[in-house]
Write a protein that holds these residues in place. Structure first.
Motif, PDB file in Angstrom:
ATOM      1  N   SER A 100       0.608  -1.046   0.212  1.00 43.06           N
ATOM      2  CA  SER A 100       0.389  -0.374  -0.084  1.00 43.06           C
ATOM      3  C   SER A 100       0.950   1.114  -0.144  1.00 43.06           C
ATOM      4  N   HIS A 101       1.345   2.089   1.069  1.00 38.90           N
ATOM      5  CA  HIS A 101       1.633   3.258   1.356  1.00 38.90           C
ATOM      6  C   HIS A 101       3.402   3.107   1.159  1.00 38.90           C
ATOM      7  N   GLU A 102       3.776   2.238   1.483  1.00 40.01           N
ATOM      8  CA  GLU A 102       5.388   1.575   1.592  1.00 40.01           C
ATOM      9  C   GLU A 102       5.334   2.518   0.147  1.00 40.01           C
ATOM     10  N   ASP A 103       4.961   1.678  -1.168  1.00 34.95           N
ATOM     11  CA  ASP A 103       6.079   2.020  -2.513  1.00 34.95           C
ATOM     12  C   ASP A 103       5.644   3.854  -2.786  1.00 34.95           C
ATOM     13  N   ALA A 104       5.423   4.556  -2.133  1.00 37.54           N
ATOM     14  CA  ALA A 104       5.270   6.166  -1.609  1.00 37.54           C
ATOM     15  C   ALA A 104       7.102   6.278  -1.761  1.00 37.54           C
ATOM     16  N   THR A 105       7.411   5.677  -0.883  1.00 37.54           N
ATOM     17  CA  THR A 105       8.448   5.667  -0.369  1.00 37.54           C
ATOM     18  C   THR A 105       9.640   4.607  -0.917  1.00 37.54           C
ATOM     19  N   PRO A 106       9.993   4.415  -1.821  1.00 36.79           N
ATOM     20  CA  PRO A 106      10.644   3.668  -2.562  1.00 36.79           C
ATOM     21  C   PRO A 106      12.749   3.461  -1.814  1.00 36.79           C
ATOM     22  N   GLU A 107      13.220   4.919  -1.027  1.00 37.96           N
ATOM     23  CA  GLU A 107      13.916   5.012  -1.116  1.00 37.96           C
ATOM     24  C   GLU A 107      14.344   4.059   0.462  1.00 37.96           C
ATOM     25  N   ILE A 108      13.290   3.560   0.988  1.00 40.38           N
ATOM     26  CA  ILE A 108      13.544   2.393   2.537  1.00 40.38           C
ATOM     27  C   ILE A 108      14.043   1.262   1.951  1.00 40.38           C
ATOM     28  N   ALA A 109      14.217   0.820   0.502  1.00 36.64           N
ATOM     29  CA  ALA A 109      14.635  -0.751   0.317  1.00 36.64           C
ATOM     30  C   ALA A 109      15.643  -0.727  -0.345  1.00 36.64           C
ATOM     31  N   ASP A 110      16.225   0.533  -0.360  1.00 39.07           N
ATOM     32  CA  ASP A 110      17.953   0.635  -0.612  1.00 39.07           C
ATOM     33  C   ASP A 110      18.867   0.345   0.367  1.00 39.07           C
ATOM     34  N   PRO A 111      18.749   1.336   0.974  1.00 31.98           N
ATOM     35  CA  PRO A 111      19.556   0.594   2.313  1.00 31.98           C
ATOM     36  C   PRO A 111      20.111  -0.306   2.868  1.00 31.98           C
ATOM     37  N   LEU A 112      17.832  -1.479   2.544  1.00 26.59           N
ATOM     38  CA  LEU A 112      18.097  -2.399   3.678  1.00 26.59           C
ATOM     39  C   LEU A 112      18.731  -3.787   2.717  1.00 26.59           C
ATOM     40  N   LEU A 113      18.607  -3.092   1.064  1.00 20.25           N
ATOM     41  CA  LEU A 113      19.350  -4.155   0.790  1.00 20.25           C
ATOM     42  C   LEU A 113      20.931  -4.237   0.064  1.00 20.25           C
ATOM     43  N   LYS A 114      21.199  -3.199   0.355  1.00 19.02           N
ATOM     44  CA  LYS A 114      23.023  -2.900   0.700  1.00 19.02           C
ATOM     45  C   LYS A 114      23.795  -3.220   2.123  1.00 19.02           C
ATOM     46  N   LYS A 115      22.369  -3.497   3.012  1.00 26.67           N
ATOM     47  CA  LYS A 115      22.618  -4.264   4.404  1.00 26.67           C
ATOM     48  C   LYS A 115      23.159  -5.314   3.592  1.00 26.67           C
ATOM     49  N   VAL A 116      22.210  -6.208   3.054  1.00 30.43           N
ATOM     50  CA  VAL A 116      21.967  -7.159   2.941  1.00 30.43           C
ATOM     51  C   VAL A 116      23.605  -7.641   2.285  1.00 30.43           C
ATOM     52  N   ALA A 117      23.871  -7.092   1.102  1.00 34.39           N
ATOM     53  CA  ALA A 117      25.213  -7.113   0.609  1.00 34.39           C
ATOM     54  C   ALA A 117      26.535  -6.954   1.225  1.00 34.39           C
ATOM     55  N   ALA A 118      25.733  -5.812   1.670  1.00 37.97           N
ATOM     56  CA  ALA A 118      27.017  -6.306   2.874  1.00 37.97           C
ATOM     57  C   ALA A 118      27.502  -6.605   3.798  1.00 37.97           C
ATOM     58  N   ASP A 119      26.427  -7.357   4.674  1.00 37.20           N
ATOM     59  CA  ASP A 119      26.729  -8.560   5.816  1.00 37.20           C
ATOM     60  C   ASP A 119      27.109  -9.859   4.805  1.00 37.20           C
ATOM     61  N   LEU A 120      27.357 -10.018   3.324  1.00 34.41           N
ATOM     62  CA  LEU A 120      27.449 -10.954   2.533  1.00 34.41           C
ATOM     63  C   LEU A 120      28.432 -11.115   1.906  1.00 34.41           C
ATOM     64  N   SER A 121      28.825  -9.650   2.230  1.00 32.24           N
ATOM     65  CA  SER A 121      30.270  -9.437   1.339  1.00 32.24           C
ATOM     66  C   SER A 121      31.067 -10.042   0.935  1.00 32.24           C
ATOM     67  N   ASP A 122      31.498 -11.432   2.545  1.00 32.00           N
ATOM     68  CA  ASP A 122      32.441 -12.049   2.517  1.00 32.00           C
ATOM     69  C   ASP A 122      32.162 -13.392   1.435  1.00 32.00           C
ATOM     70  N   ILE A 123      30.541 -14.047   0.579  1.00 35.84           N
ATOM     71  CA  ILE A 123      30.476 -14.780   0.187  1.00 35.84           C
ATOM     72  C   ILE A 123      30.056 -14.955  -0.720  1.00 35.84           C
ATOM     73  N   ALA A 124      29.740 -13.213  -1.405  1.00 29.32           N
ATOM     74  CA  ALA A 124      28.750 -13.012  -2.587  1.00 29.32           C
ATOM     75  C   ALA A 124      28.959 -12.295  -3.085  1.00 29.32           C
ATOM     76  N   VAL A 125      29.320 -11.487  -4.660  1.00 32.13           N
ATOM     77  CA  VAL A 125      28.980 -11.016  -5.235  1.00 32.13           C
ATOM     78  C   VAL A 125      27.778  -9.963  -6.006  1.00 32.13           C
ATOM     79  N   ILE A 126      27.645  -8.530  -5.945  1.00 28.74           N
ATOM     80  CA  ILE A 126      26.191  -8.167  -5.859  1.00 28.74           C
ATOM     81  C   ILE A 126      26.377  -7.845  -8.391  1.00 28.74           C
ATOM     82  N   GLU A 127      25.536  -9.393  -8.060  1.00 30.02           N
ATOM     83  CA  GLU A 127      25.458  -9.508  -9.820  1.00 30.02           C
ATOM     84  C   GLU A 127      25.124  -8.098 -10.984  1.00 30.02           C
ATOM     85  N   SER A 128      23.561  -7.972 -10.409  1.00 30.24           N
ATOM     86  CA  SER A 128      22.722  -6.621 -11.097  1.00 30.24           C
ATOM     87  C   SER A 128      22.136  -6.094  -9.448  1.00 30.24           C
TER      88      SER A 128
END
Length: 147
Positions: A100-128
């Protein structure tokens, strides 16, 4: 190799040897045939097929979905799932879904995804990199190459 024979003569030769006359190529002129034990040949083909190693599956893509307001404990469970999938050699598509109203603030998704990438940087690389797709943000991670 007997050369070019009449079909009747080839059948007689096969019957005398207690073997089968098997047509190999119908398109050629004259048609090519072999005298052999057809059941034995089928068994050998089946055995050779079974001895081949199974074909590898293509890169599987696992899907992990999160909500934009995910709690810390839920995040840790999802991150552990992503880590397990990457350890198995699969690619992982991490999606942050909006309601619903969460899609009005998409900027909250970017830090969450970057946190996932940072937490898993030892075993993963960002493909896209994180990209908006409909009512979600999506990022693909691939297993890091072990050197």
């Amino acid at each position: 190799m007997l050369g070019v024979l009449d079909t009747a003569k080839a059948r007689v030769l096969a019957a005398e040897s207690s073997l089968d006359l098997v047509e190999i190529s119908t398109e050629s002129d004259p048609p090519v045939a072999k005298i052999l034990n057809h059941q034995k040949w089928l068994f050998q083909q089946k055995k050779a097929h079974a001895a081949k190693p199974p074909r590898e599956k293509g890169a599987r893509i696992q899907d992990v979905r999160m909500r934009a307001g995910i709690s810390d404990t839920d995040y840790e469970v999802k991150a552990a799932s992503v880590r397990r999938f990457l350890a198995e050699g699969s690619k992982v598509k991490v999606a942050v879904k909006f309601r619903s109203h969460e899609d009005a603030t998409p900027e909250i998704a970017d830090p969450l995804l970057k946190k996932v990438a940072a937490d898993l940087s030892d075993i993963a690389v960002i493909e896209s990199d994180p990209k908006p797709r409909g009512r979600s943000f999506v990022m693909t991670l691939a297993p890091a190459k072990s050197a």
